[in-house]
Enzyme design. Sequence first.
Site, PDB file in Angstrom:
ATOM      1  N   PHE A 144       0.869  -1.172   0.000  1.00 39.66           N
ATOM      2  CA  PHE A 144       0.000   0.000   0.000  1.00 39.66           C
ATOM      3  C   PHE A 144       0.907   1.223   0.000  1.00 39.66           C
ATOM      4  O   PHE A 144       1.613   1.481   0.977  1.00 39.66           O
ATOM      5  CB  PHE A 144      -0.917   0.029   1.218  1.00 39.66           C
ATOM      6  CG  PHE A 144      -1.816   1.233   1.242  1.00 39.66           C
ATOM      7  CD1 PHE A 144      -2.999   1.229   0.513  1.00 39.66           C
ATOM      8  CD2 PHE A 144      -1.484   2.365   1.953  1.00 39.66           C
ATOM      9  CE1 PHE A 144      -3.830   2.347   0.514  1.00 39.66           C
ATOM     10  CE2 PHE A 144      -2.298   3.484   1.957  1.00 39.66           C
ATOM     11  CZ  PHE A 144      -3.478   3.469   1.233  1.00 39.66           C
ATOM     12  N   ASP A 229       9.578   2.710   1.419  1.00 33.13           N
ATOM     13  CA  ASP A 229       8.405   3.481   1.821  1.00 33.13           C
ATOM     14  C   ASP A 229       8.227   3.293   3.328  1.00 33.13           C
ATOM     15  O   ASP A 229       7.657   2.310   3.787  1.00 33.13           O
ATOM     16  CB  ASP A 229       7.176   2.990   1.057  1.00 33.13           C
ATOM     17  CG  ASP A 229       5.904   3.741   1.442  1.00 33.13           C
ATOM     18  OD1 ASP A 229       5.909   4.458   2.460  1.00 33.13           O
ATOM     19  OD2 ASP A 229       4.880   3.572   0.738  1.00 33.13           O
ATOM     20  N   LYS A 258       3.265  10.879   7.417  1.00 36.94           N
ATOM     21  CA  LYS A 258       2.444  10.652   8.592  1.00 36.94           C
ATOM     22  C   LYS A 258       3.035  11.273   9.859  1.00 36.94           C
ATOM     23  O   LYS A 258       2.811  12.444  10.125  1.00 36.94           O
ATOM     24  CB  LYS A 258       2.169   9.157   8.766  1.00 36.94           C
ATOM     25  CG  LYS A 258       1.296   8.584   7.636  1.00 36.94           C
ATOM     26  CD  LYS A 258       0.738   7.243   7.972  1.00 36.94           C
ATOM     27  CE  LYS A 258      -0.077   6.650   6.817  1.00 36.94           C
ATOM     28  NZ  LYS A 258      -1.278   7.407   6.494  1.00 36.94           N
TER      29      LYS A 258
END
Length: 407
Positions: A144, A229, A258
């Site tokens: 994802f 990532d 984030k």
Amino acid sequence: MTLTAGPTADPVAHNYHPLPVTVTDAHGAWVRDVEGRRYLDLLAGYSALNFGHRHPALVAAAHRQLDRVTLTSRAFGNEQLGPFCAELAELLGRDAVRPMTTVLPMNTGAEAVETGIKLARKWGYEVRGVPPGRARIVVAAGSFHGRTTTVVGFSTDPSARDGFGPFTPGFDVVPFGDAPALRAAIGPDTVAVLIEPVQGEAGVVVPPPGYLPAVRAACDEAGILFVADEVQSGLGRTGALLATRAAGTEADVYLLGKALGGGIVPLSAVVSDAAVLDVLRPGQHGSTFGGNPLACAVGRAVLALLAEGSLLERARALAPVLQEGVAGMVGHGAVAVRGTGLWAGIDVAPGARPDGGREVCEQMLRRGFLVKDTHGATIRLSPPLVITADELRGALDALAEVLAART
């Protein structure tokens, strides 16, 4: 045809299916709803709230900057941009085998991933010498990396992919954790490998020991970039600054997001060295809000918390509490668990409802705990690093009771 909403229509688009709670106030690991009920937050904004809600140092940094300037765009400089980039490069450069000297700030994790993809292709053409238009990137099944059309084009999740084509070519999908398959997928036109060190959205899938060093070795042998990532896994979630580094290896390019914005503003970054990032020249890539002074001011406060180290130590100390707690649920309402640091995925046993994960989340909500399911039958736990051991144990006891009652 003109569509009009009726008087009772929900003005919020239905691209989410939230739990029935409306949060009005939050501090630390706790939130409060409109009726005054308190809940322990075990999701932490998918790791965006690693430092808890409204951490005083982060709120203070935001207030100071709000009183001065919030946005200049990159058409001009601002006094927070240079220090933020220097401090992030310095933090990631500590004990690094590969130099981390240069930072490209963006806003969201998805923007960081898109930047990483563009960067890898540009580097592949200019440095690796791949013929124009033929660059390929190896990615992992179950990954994802965001919701953009480029990213969902190589997603193996039908709910993310179906109905959004046609898709961008140039990606080769291999099983996550399978080093031989990854190595076999690398060809003369490959410019990079892009993976999550731990797959968060897939249910906290941790690769087998030695996998990430094997990815590093394969990239070195082929002369291509290893792009990690770390939008969810980085900045403390696993008890380490970077999950890649905790596995004993290094990437060439790190994608962060984030938690970098402290749960206050969106902030992401691509971090590498100048030899890689300098292939992007003025006018070739950018973002109106990327590197804005408000986000950079908050980001600098985040970096100070990480550099101080106590929250990383806390995550490492609490990791056994979480991991041992969920391990005991297997066979008692859970069919499998996975995890690392303050991060765990629990596959719930089938029950009366097909959406067993959602059912468990609803029951936990009634008990005063916020958790969220993924893919229907998996519960993810990613509590803020400021949670206490007693709070965590209480949450695990409640989850164990809920799961056991379903068997």
